[in-house]
Scaffold this motif. Structure first.
Motif, PDB file in Angstrom:
ATOM      1  N   THR A  23       8.183   7.091   5.041  1.00  0.00           N
ATOM      2  CA  THR A  23       8.140   8.517   5.348  1.00  0.00           C
ATOM      3  C   THR A  23       8.974   9.342   4.382  1.00  0.00           C
ATOM      4  OG1 THR A  23      10.036   8.403   6.861  1.00  0.00           O
ATOM      5  CG2 THR A  23       7.842   7.982   7.792  1.00  0.00           C
ATOM      6  N   MET A  24       9.851   8.692   3.604  1.00  0.00           N
ATOM      7  CA  MET A  24      10.718   9.365   2.641  1.00  0.00           C
ATOM      8  C   MET A  24      11.740  10.282   3.303  1.00  0.00           C
ATOM      9  SD  MET A  24      10.074   8.358  -0.461  1.00  0.00           S
ATOM     10  CE  MET A  24       9.398   6.696  -0.268  1.00  0.00           C
ATOM     11  N   PHE A  25      12.061  10.015   4.583  1.00  0.00           N
ATOM     12  CA  PHE A  25      13.091  10.834   5.222  1.00  0.00           C
ATOM     13  C   PHE A  25      14.438  10.536   4.593  1.00  0.00           C
ATOM     14  CE2 PHE A  25      16.435  11.679   8.307  1.00  0.00           C
ATOM     15  CZ  PHE A  25      16.147  12.986   8.658  1.00  0.00           C
ATOM     16  N   TYR A  41       3.094  11.995  12.131  1.00  0.00           N
ATOM     17  CA  TYR A  41       1.833  12.209  11.428  1.00  0.00           C
ATOM     18  C   TYR A  41       0.830  12.988  12.269  1.00  0.00           C
ATOM     19  CZ  TYR A  41       3.483   9.303   7.636  1.00  0.00           C
ATOM     20  OH  TYR A  41       4.211   8.823   6.576  1.00  0.00           O
ATOM     21  N   TYR A  42       0.861  12.794  13.583  1.00  0.00           N
ATOM     22  CA  TYR A  42      -0.032  13.566  14.450  1.00  0.00           C
ATOM     23  C   TYR A  42       0.316  15.051  14.368  1.00  0.00           C
ATOM     24  CZ  TYR A  42      -3.694  12.859  17.951  1.00  0.00           C
ATOM     25  OH  TYR A  42      -4.910  12.791  18.604  1.00  0.00           O
ATOM     26  N   TRP A 102      14.720   9.851  14.647  1.00  0.00           N
ATOM     27  CA  TRP A 102      15.176  10.989  15.456  1.00  0.00           C
ATOM     28  C   TRP A 102      15.306  12.232  14.572  1.00  0.00           C
ATOM     29  CZ3 TRP A 102      19.440  14.237  15.497  1.00  0.00           C
ATOM     30  CH2 TRP A 102      19.678  14.953  16.686  1.00  0.00           C
ATOM     31  N   GLY A 103      15.937  12.068  13.412  1.00  0.00           N
ATOM     32  CA  GLY A 103      16.096  13.198  12.500  1.00  0.00           C
ATOM     33  C   GLY A 103      14.772  13.723  12.002  1.00  0.00           C
ATOM     34  N   GLN A 104      13.844  12.821  11.766  1.00  0.00           N
ATOM     35  CA  GLN A 104      12.543  13.240  11.273  1.00  0.00           C
ATOM     36  C   GLN A 104      11.769  14.034  12.318  1.00  0.00           C
ATOM     37  OE1 GLN A 104      10.120  10.037   9.709  1.00  0.00           O
ATOM     38  NE2 GLN A 104       9.459  11.455   8.121  1.00  0.00           N
ATOM     39  N   ALA A 158       0.829  -1.202   0.000  1.00  0.00           N
ATOM     40  CA  ALA A 158       0.000   0.000   0.000  1.00  0.00           C
ATOM     41  C   ALA A 158       0.869   1.260   0.000  1.00  0.00           C
ATOM     42  CB  ALA A 158      -0.942   0.000   1.204  1.00  0.00           C
ATOM     43  N   TRP A 159       1.965   1.229   0.757  1.00  0.00           N
ATOM     44  CA  TRP A 159       2.872   2.385   0.758  1.00  0.00           C
ATOM     45  C   TRP A 159       3.537   2.561  -0.603  1.00  0.00           C
ATOM     46  CZ3 TRP A 159       3.023   6.382   3.815  1.00  0.00           C
ATOM     47  CH2 TRP A 159       2.522   6.270   5.121  1.00  0.00           C
TER      48      TRP A 159
END
Length: 400
Positions: free
Chosen positions: A288-290, A208-209, A245-247, A118-119
């Protein structure tokens, strides 16, 4: 706003501006006008602006219905700035449907695989909402059921998968007139991540929140929801911990920029940038594509939020879209670039970039409020910009 028909448009703007704690200069900057323009509006020296600018004012002032600004007939802002996807009702029904016993129990490994698929659909399609809508209702049903059927480590992984499904629901529902469903998806995603007892899942849920809080103008809450989770992560423990952590540092940076706190925003962006450097230029989180491109793209977003349009344009020109495989992320970046040119009133560039965003992802562009408002505004101009804007309007559903 009190029900006082005798209030002029200018007086209404002033009341709403003061209620939101904004100066004339800030309000003017947020809608691409000057402090003097706001003063002229509030003192009645200028007439009520046309619809595109009215929508911008409503958005900045937190108005849900244009009647609150104009005193005239009710026109819900969302009816113009937000588009509803045909599959929204099916997603809502799947979210609200009770989980019941089934003749064939879902398999946890199969659900895990389908979540990954799905992602891939979300990032790999130019019509990502339509693509995931074909699989999301059944996937949500099975992911909710499977957590009842497994124990121990398998249950924790199943809850982490369920959290991911809710994140997809949230992304699908974003920028649609379904705010209560967006909040529900974010809340259930966080609850599932906490039930997974997994810091990585909780960190992703917090990311996401924070999106929901930022969209609602609750910038302090957006900073808090990610800030509370950062201590759960050890950036030296693993690549996954470092990436999350970076995200989350980036999450604080974006919320701070929205609040106009530039110093704080760049401090946390620097931390996120350091994490991306440590992960290496080739690193990219599959969901998340970070990674390096995302961090640099969000630097453009921060510049735009801080009204540093010139810096944003220069920064955007340095980035290569080939470094980002996600269609929806490329479209989002192009729209942020368009926002920078919009602040500079470079209308040809805005139309060009929105057209490129539309080719990258029809649905990301169609559902983005800025794109819809900018297209409406540009349709009121003369020459080729108006003609190009009308073509874009047809593509995003603003014209029948």
């Amino acid at each position: 706003m009190p029900d006082e028909p005798e209030l002029t448009f200018g007086r209404r703007v002033r009341i709403l501006r003061e209620r939101s704690g904004k100066t004339r200069a800030v309000l003017g900057g947020l809608v691409g006008r000057s402090e003097e323009w706001v003063k002229a509006i509030e003192t009645g020296k200028l007439l009520t602006p046309r619809l595109p600018l009215l929508l911008s004012l409503a958005d900045v002032l937190g108005v849900d219905d244009l009647a609150e600004l104009t005193g005239d007939q009710s026109i819900p802002v969302a009816s113009v700035t937000k588009a509803t996807h045909p599959a929204t009702a099916a997603i809502a029904e799947a979210m609200n449907r009770p989980v019941v016993a089934r003749d064939v129990d879902p398999d946890s490994a199969d659900v895990h695989s389908r979540v990954g698929h799905a992602w891939q659909l979300w990032h790999g399609s130019t019509t990502e909402r339509t693509a995931v809508a074909a699989v999301l209702p059944d996937l949500l049903r099975d992911a909710r059921a499977v957590v009842r059927l497994v124990d121990g480590a398998d249950r924790r992984r199943a809850y982490a998968d369920l959290a991911q499904v809710y994140h997809l629901c949230q992304l699908f529902l974003a920028h649609q007139p379904a705010a209560e469903l967006v909040w529900l998806a974010a809340d259930r995603g966080m609850q599932a991540a906490q039930d997974a007892d997994d810091p990585l899942a909780i960190a992703t849920a917090a990311w996401y929140y924070a999106y929901v809080y930022r969209g609602a103008g609750q910038f302090a809450a957006a900073e808090e929801v990610v800030g509370d989770v950062i201590p759960l992560l050890d950036p030296e423990a693993s690549t996954d911990h470092l990436a999350r952590w970076g995200q989350l540092q980036l999450g604080v940076a974006l919320a701070s920029a929205k609040a106009g706190r530039g110093g704080v925003a760049w401090k946390y962006w620097d931390r996120s940038s350091g994490a991306a450097d440590a992960l290496g230029r080739g690193y990219l989180h599959p969901r998340t594509m970070f990674g390096r491109f995302t961090v640099d793209a969000f630097a453009v977003t921060i510049d735009v939020e801080l009204f540093r349009a010139g810096e944003a344009v220069v920064r955007a020109e340095r980035l290569d879209l080939g470094d980002m495989p996600s269609h929806t992320r490329r479209a989002a970046f192009l729209m942020d670039s368009a926002r920078a040119h919009h602040q500079r009133r470079e209308h040809v560039a805005v139309v060009h970039l929105l057209g490129r965003a539309l080719r990258e992802s029809v649905e990301t562009t169609r559902h983005q409020p800025f794109a819809r408002q900018a297209i409406l505004e540009l349709m009121g101009r003369r020459g080729t910009v108006r003609d190009d804007a009308r073509e874009l309007a047809l593509s995003v559903g603003l014209l029948g």
